[in-house]
Design a protein around this motif. Sequence first.
Motif, PDB file in Angstrom:
ATOM      1  N   ALA A  86       0.829  -1.201   0.000  1.00 52.90           N
ATOM      2  CA  ALA A  86       0.000   0.000   0.000  1.00 52.90           C
ATOM      3  C   ALA A  86       0.867   1.255   0.000  1.00 52.90           C
ATOM      4  CB  ALA A  86      -0.936   0.000   1.203  1.00 52.90           C
ATOM      5  N   ARG A  90       1.377   4.080  -2.925  1.00 58.47           N
ATOM      6  CA  ARG A  90       1.108   5.482  -2.587  1.00 58.47           C
ATOM      7  C   ARG A  90       2.267   6.394  -2.960  1.00 58.47           C
ATOM      8  NH1 ARG A  90      -0.112   7.493   3.635  1.00 58.47           N
ATOM      9  NH2 ARG A  90       0.235   9.725   3.317  1.00 58.47           N
ATOM     10  N   LEU A 105      -5.877  -3.546  -5.009  1.00 56.52           N
ATOM     11  CA  LEU A 105      -5.595  -2.238  -4.445  1.00 56.52           C
ATOM     12  C   LEU A 105      -6.825  -1.363  -4.559  1.00 56.52           C
ATOM     13  CD1 LEU A 105      -2.059  -1.292  -5.818  1.00 56.52           C
ATOM     14  CD2 LEU A 105      -2.632  -1.870  -3.470  1.00 56.52           C
ATOM     15  N   PHE A 165      -7.814   2.691  -4.229  1.00 59.80           N
ATOM     16  CA  PHE A 165      -7.304   4.053  -4.126  1.00 59.80           C
ATOM     17  C   PHE A 165      -8.424   4.940  -3.607  1.00 59.80           C
ATOM     18  CE2 PHE A 165      -4.657   1.900  -7.177  1.00 59.80           C
ATOM     19  CZ  PHE A 165      -3.389   2.332  -6.856  1.00 59.80           C
ATOM     20  N   THR A 215      -3.952   4.735  -0.044  1.00 59.79           N
ATOM     21  CA  THR A 215      -4.052   3.485  -0.785  1.00 59.79           C
ATOM     22  C   THR A 215      -4.236   2.344   0.193  1.00 59.79           C
ATOM     23  OG1 THR A 215      -2.549   4.388  -2.450  1.00 59.79           O
ATOM     24  CG2 THR A 215      -2.917   2.015  -2.477  1.00 59.79           C
TER      25      THR A 215
END
Length: 259
Positions: free
Chosen positions: A195, A199, A237, A239, A244
């Motif tokens: 994550a 990001r 993932l 967003f 994230t």
Amino acid sequence: MSPALALHDAAVRRGPATVLDGVSLEARPGEIVGVVGANGSGKTTLLRAALGLVRLSAGRAELAGRDVRALSEPDRARLAGYLPQDRHVGWNMTAARVASLGAFHARPAEARARAEAALGRVGLGRLADRGVLEMSGGERARVLLARLLVTQAPLLVADEPIAGLDPDAQLLALDLLREEAAGGAAVVLTLHDLALAARYCDRLAVLADGRLIAEGAPAAALTPQVLAQAFALDGHLAFTPDGTILAARRKRPGDGSSA
């Protein structure tokens, strides 16, 4: 302009084992490239091969367009700063002395000034004259990050730069590397936190068994299929405006393949 770092069909073998298998990757000024993969996938070997610290069995590694094998050690040090995964410090030197080693080519007064400035950036300005063996592991890690910043090299390579850091210090370290990229440096780093990698990194290179299986913007590189292949994760993932998020679980025996 030549990439700050380039690997062309790079391979590394150790005995009968192939640790890196035909990997091509570039890092250009102003961007952060994250190298991710499971333990043993070849991440550290990739960084060390790119810097000429591991001999290639095939292919080529370049720094600023120059074959790394033709560069002297001082030339390599001017072109690339390196933060290894090993945080061992053998002697109880002061934080300022350790950080100043990143400016090996500068006069002592300039090296000290750059070290103090970098220690301030990592939140250790008040500990400049404390011995590093008298510090916590996390503080020592920040001193070594300061040493990387002191190099002011056009390429900064960091192997797990947030390992052993508290969450706030992890974000500080990544913010500082983002600042370096914004100032024109190329940054290449390895991370285990997917994550955070998504990001902070402009591009991700995903390794599995020494091979590059995906490369591109985080959303394109960390697809459900890649997460399954490289990390044995069933997930994706997400967003969000606040950051994230990796929504995933371990793939279980009998799960259908998402590839």
